[in-house]
Structures are given as structure tokens and as C-alpha cells.
Design a protein around this motif. Structure first.
Motif, PDB file in Angstrom:
ATOM      1  N   ILE A 134      31.748   5.770  16.579  1.00 49.67           N
ATOM      2  CA  ILE A 134      32.570   4.137  17.043  1.00 49.67           C
ATOM      3  C   ILE A 134      34.303   5.487  17.591  1.00 49.67           C
ATOM      4  O   ILE A 134      34.507   4.734  18.817  1.00 49.67           O
ATOM      5  N   GLN A 135      34.383   6.405  16.932  1.00 44.05           N
ATOM      6  CA  GLN A 135      35.751   7.306  17.287  1.00 44.05           C
ATOM      7  C   GLN A 135      35.762   7.617  19.191  1.00 44.05           C
ATOM      8  O   GLN A 135      36.950   7.925  19.216  1.00 44.05           O
ATOM      9  N   LEU A 136      34.612   8.214  19.436  1.00 39.37           N
ATOM     10  CA  LEU A 136      34.464   8.543  20.459  1.00 39.37           C
ATOM     11  C   LEU A 136      34.414   7.412  21.672  1.00 39.37           C
ATOM     12  O   LEU A 136      34.989   7.073  22.836  1.00 39.37           O
ATOM     13  N   LEU A 137      33.625   5.948  21.366  1.00 39.79           N
ATOM     14  CA  LEU A 137      34.360   4.803  22.451  1.00 39.79           C
ATOM     15  C   LEU A 137      35.647   4.368  22.409  1.00 39.79           C
ATOM     16  O   LEU A 137      36.003   3.910  23.048  1.00 39.79           O
ATOM     17  N   LEU A 138      36.659   5.068  21.312  1.00 40.22           N
ATOM     18  CA  LEU A 138      37.816   4.062  20.752  1.00 40.22           C
ATOM     19  C   LEU A 138      38.500   4.886  21.925  1.00 40.22           C
ATOM     20  O   LEU A 138      39.141   4.322  22.681  1.00 40.22           O
ATOM     21  N   LEU A 139      38.379   6.564  22.315  1.00 42.20           N
ATOM     22  CA  LEU A 139      38.977   7.111  22.718  1.00 42.20           C
ATOM     23  C   LEU A 139      38.822   7.208  23.855  1.00 42.20           C
ATOM     24  O   LEU A 139      39.228   6.927  24.432  1.00 42.20           O
ATOM     25  N   LEU A 140      37.323   6.981  24.679  1.00 40.09           N
ATOM     26  CA  LEU A 140      37.348   6.061  25.751  1.00 40.09           C
ATOM     27  C   LEU A 140      37.966   5.330  26.664  1.00 40.09           C
ATOM     28  O   LEU A 140      38.507   5.020  27.704  1.00 40.09           O
ATOM     29  N   LYS A 141      38.207   4.365  24.882  1.00 40.02           N
ATOM     30  CA  LYS A 141      38.969   2.846  25.630  1.00 40.02           C
ATOM     31  C   LYS A 141      40.281   3.698  25.958  1.00 40.02           C
ATOM     32  O   LYS A 141      40.884   3.227  26.846  1.00 40.02           O
ATOM     33  N   ARG A 142      40.865   4.600  25.426  1.00 44.41           N
ATOM     34  CA  ARG A 142      42.151   4.662  25.218  1.00 44.41           C
ATOM     35  C   ARG A 142      42.496   5.071  26.404  1.00 44.41           C
ATOM     36  O   ARG A 142      43.427   5.046  27.273  1.00 44.41           O
ATOM     37  N   GLU A 143      41.335   6.196  26.561  1.00 46.78           N
ATOM     38  CA  GLU A 143      41.837   7.134  28.003  1.00 46.78           C
ATOM     39  C   GLU A 143      41.299   6.255  29.317  1.00 46.78           C
ATOM     40  O   GLU A 143      41.844   6.362  30.411  1.00 46.78           O
ATOM     41  N   THR A 144      40.365   5.052  29.144  1.00 49.42           N
ATOM     42  CA  THR A 144      40.535   4.661  30.383  1.00 49.42           C
ATOM     43  C   THR A 144      41.590   3.206  30.874  1.00 49.42           C
ATOM     44  O   THR A 144      41.910   3.518  31.893  1.00 49.42           O
ATOM     45  N   GLU A 145      42.115   3.155  29.918  1.00 54.24           N
ATOM     46  CA  GLU A 145      43.263   2.984  29.789  1.00 54.24           C
ATOM     47  C   GLU A 145      44.709   3.247  30.472  1.00 54.24           C
ATOM     48  O   GLU A 145      45.455   3.043  31.277  1.00 54.24           O
ATOM     49  N   ARG A 146      44.044   4.220  29.891  1.00 53.18           N
ATOM     50  CA  ARG A 146      45.259   5.669  30.494  1.00 53.18           C
ATOM     51  C   ARG A 146      45.691   5.711  31.324  1.00 53.18           C
ATOM     52  O   ARG A 146      46.303   6.045  32.356  1.00 53.18           O
ATOM     53  N   ASN A 147      44.279   6.207  32.084  1.00 52.85           N
ATOM     54  CA  ASN A 147      44.096   6.160  33.539  1.00 52.85           C
ATOM     55  C   ASN A 147      43.614   4.676  34.330  1.00 52.85           C
ATOM     56  O   ASN A 147      43.566   5.002  35.704  1.00 52.85           O
ATOM     57  N   GLY A 148      44.303   4.009  33.956  1.00 48.07           N
ATOM     58  CA  GLY A 148      44.216   3.004  34.903  1.00 48.07           C
ATOM     59  C   GLY A 148      42.672   1.859  34.919  1.00 48.07           C
ATOM     60  O   GLY A 148      42.903   1.309  36.474  1.00 48.07           O
ATOM     61  N   LEU A 149      42.168   2.449  34.322  1.00 48.05           N
ATOM     62  CA  LEU A 149      40.457   1.850  34.469  1.00 48.05           C
ATOM     63  C   LEU A 149      40.464   0.632  33.484  1.00 48.05           C
ATOM     64  O   LEU A 149      41.227   0.418  32.780  1.00 48.05           O
ATOM     65  N   GLN A 150      39.171   0.258  34.067  1.00 45.86           N
ATOM     66  CA  GLN A 150      38.416  -0.386  32.787  1.00 45.86           C
ATOM     67  C   GLN A 150      37.250  -0.269  32.312  1.00 45.86           C
ATOM     68  O   GLN A 150      37.070   0.098  33.097  1.00 45.86           O
ATOM     69  N   LEU A 151      38.029  -0.710  30.848  1.00 42.41           N
ATOM     70  CA  LEU A 151      36.037  -0.509  30.482  1.00 42.41           C
ATOM     71  C   LEU A 151      35.765  -1.766  30.115  1.00 42.41           C
ATOM     72  O   LEU A 151      35.850  -2.458  29.075  1.00 42.41           O
ATOM     73  N   GLU A 152      34.104  -1.510  30.456  1.00 41.38           N
ATOM     74  CA  GLU A 152      33.598  -2.933  29.745  1.00 41.38           C
ATOM     75  C   GLU A 152      31.936  -2.500  29.133  1.00 41.38           C
ATOM     76  O   GLU A 152      31.388  -1.345  29.620  1.00 41.38           O
ATOM     77  N   VAL A 153      31.313  -2.581  27.953  1.00 42.45           N
ATOM     78  CA  VAL A 153      30.367  -2.646  28.282  1.00 42.45           C
ATOM     79  C   VAL A 153      29.145  -3.782  28.144  1.00 42.45           C
ATOM     80  O   VAL A 153      28.950  -4.645  28.507  1.00 42.45           O
ATOM     81  N   ALA A 154      28.266  -3.589  28.618  1.00 47.88           N
ATOM     82  CA  ALA A 154      27.189  -3.954  29.978  1.00 47.88           C
ATOM     83  C   ALA A 154      25.935  -4.610  28.521  1.00 47.88           C
ATOM     84  O   ALA A 154      26.061  -5.384  29.237  1.00 47.88           O
ATOM     85  N   ALA A 155      25.922  -3.602  28.619  1.00 51.60           N
ATOM     86  CA  ALA A 155      24.613  -3.551  26.938  1.00 51.60           C
ATOM     87  C   ALA A 155      24.687  -2.658  25.252  1.00 51.60           C
ATOM     88  O   ALA A 155      25.599  -1.970  25.021  1.00 51.60           O
ATOM     89  N   TYR A 156      24.316  -3.597  24.416  1.00 53.05           N
ATOM     90  CA  TYR A 156      24.414  -3.390  23.640  1.00 53.05           C
ATOM     91  C   TYR A 156      23.041  -2.758  22.588  1.00 53.05           C
ATOM     92  O   TYR A 156      22.232  -3.953  22.517  1.00 53.05           O
ATOM     93  N   SER A 157      23.028  -2.076  21.609  1.00 54.96           N
ATOM     94  CA  SER A 157      21.695  -1.902  21.090  1.00 54.96           C
ATOM     95  C   SER A 157      21.629  -2.637  20.112  1.00 54.96           C
ATOM     96  O   SER A 157      22.966  -2.897  19.180  1.00 54.96           O
ATOM     97  N   PRO A 158      20.381  -2.637  18.548  1.00 49.54           N
ATOM     98  CA  PRO A 158      21.590  -3.760  17.418  1.00 49.54           C
ATOM     99  C   PRO A 158      22.055  -2.331  16.429  1.00 49.54           C
ATOM    100  O   PRO A 158      22.821  -3.237  16.260  1.00 49.54           O
ATOM    101  N   ALA A 159      21.667  -1.462  16.437  1.00 50.59           N
ATOM    102  CA  ALA A 159      22.988   0.016  16.142  1.00 50.59           C
ATOM    103  C   ALA A 159      24.045  -0.424  16.659  1.00 50.59           C
ATOM    104  O   ALA A 159      25.241  -0.587  14.987  1.00 50.59           O
ATOM    105  N   VAL A 160      25.220  -0.329  17.728  1.00 47.17           N
ATOM    106  CA  VAL A 160      26.194  -0.859  18.158  1.00 47.17           C
ATOM    107  C   VAL A 160      26.635  -2.218  17.643  1.00 47.17           C
ATOM    108  O   VAL A 160      27.924  -1.749  17.030  1.00 47.17           O
ATOM    109  N   LEU A 161      25.792  -2.671  17.896  1.00 49.14           N
ATOM    110  CA  LEU A 161      25.881  -4.592  17.620  1.00 49.14           C
ATOM    111  C   LEU A 161      26.515  -4.406  15.493  1.00 49.14           C
ATOM    112  O   LEU A 161      27.565  -5.425  15.529  1.00 49.14           O
ATOM    113  N   ALA A 162      26.015  -3.955  15.393  1.00 54.41           N
ATOM    114  CA  ALA A 162      26.039  -4.018  13.624  1.00 54.41           C
ATOM    115  C   ALA A 162      27.360  -2.708  13.488  1.00 54.41           C
ATOM    116  O   ALA A 162      27.757  -3.285  12.105  1.00 54.41           O
ATOM    117  N   ALA A 163      26.901  -1.855  13.903  1.00 58.16           N
ATOM    118  CA  ALA A 163      28.860  -1.185  13.795  1.00 58.16           C
ATOM    119  C   ALA A 163      29.195  -2.141  13.975  1.00 58.16           C
ATOM    120  O   ALA A 163      30.581  -2.535  13.268  1.00 58.16           O
TER     121      ALA A 163
END
Length: 109
Positions: free
Chosen positions: A58-87
Motif C-alpha cells: 500500500i505504501q508503494l502505491l501511495l508513493l507512486l500516487k504522490r510521485e505521479t502528481e508531482r510529475n504532472g501525470l495522472q494515475l488510474e487503476v485499470a483493474a483490481y484483484s480481490p486482494a487489492v480490493l480487500a486491502a
């Protein structure tokens, strides 16, 4: 397992398979951050192959979210696994990644 990526018109689709846990965090972090340099507009994540995720993942995903915003990019999740949805349900993070809850995903199935 290395990350797979495909690029089309500045949009990068990054496919993550296997675990996103503390055991993979050191390996995955540089790969995820390198992917930012490959995208020029949008970074899409396909997390449907993630079979295990913990707070380090989760921390890696949050880091990626922060860095995409810092670089002027958009981050979207195209597909989720049940494990990711549960978390995301447990930590109430759907709003950060524009995701649906596990109960919404089950209702759509």
C-alpha cells in the motif's frame, strides 16, 4: 516477477503480478518509480494479478500516487484483484485510486 508495461501515445499501462508485500517492496520500488519516466500523460495500473498485498505494498502505491502528481501525470487503476480490493476496503483508500469497493465489485459480477 518483473513488471510488464506497454506504452501508447504517452499513456503507460503497468501490469503488476504476484505479491506486493514487504518481501517484494525493495525490488518493486525502483521498478515502479522508473515507470514514471516512461509515461508522459497517464500511468494506468493493472493490479488484477496481485495475489497478496500488505501495508508495504500500500505504501508503494501511495508513493507512486504522490510521485505521479508531482510529475504532472495522472494515475488510474485499470483493474483490481480481490486482494487489492480487500486491502483498499480495510484502509478506505478507494477514493485515492478511483476504485470500487469489494461489495460493489461483487454486485457487478
Amino acid at each position: 516477477m518483473p513488471l510488464k508495461h506497454t506504452e501508447h501515445n504517452g499513456n503507460l499501462l503497468l501490469t503488476v503480478n504476484g505479491g506486493l508485500t514487504i518481501f517484494q517492496a525493495a525490488e518493486r520500488k525502483p521498478e515502479l518509480l522508473h515507470a514514471l519516466s516512461l509515461a508522459s500523460r497517464t500511468l494506468s495500473l493493472d493490479l488484477s494479478g496481485v495475489d497478496e498485498i500488505d501495508t508495504a505494498g500500500i505504501q508503494l502505491l501511495l508513493l507512486l500516487k504522490r510521485e505521479t502528481e508531482r510529475n504532472g501525470l495522472q494515475l488510474e487503476v485499470a483493474a483490481y484483484s480481490p486482494a487489492v480490493l480487500a486491502a483498499f476496503d480495510l484502509l478506505q483508500l478507494h477514493f485515492m485510486f478511483n476504485g470500487e469497493t469489494a461489495s460493489q465489485a461483487e454486485g457487478a459480477a
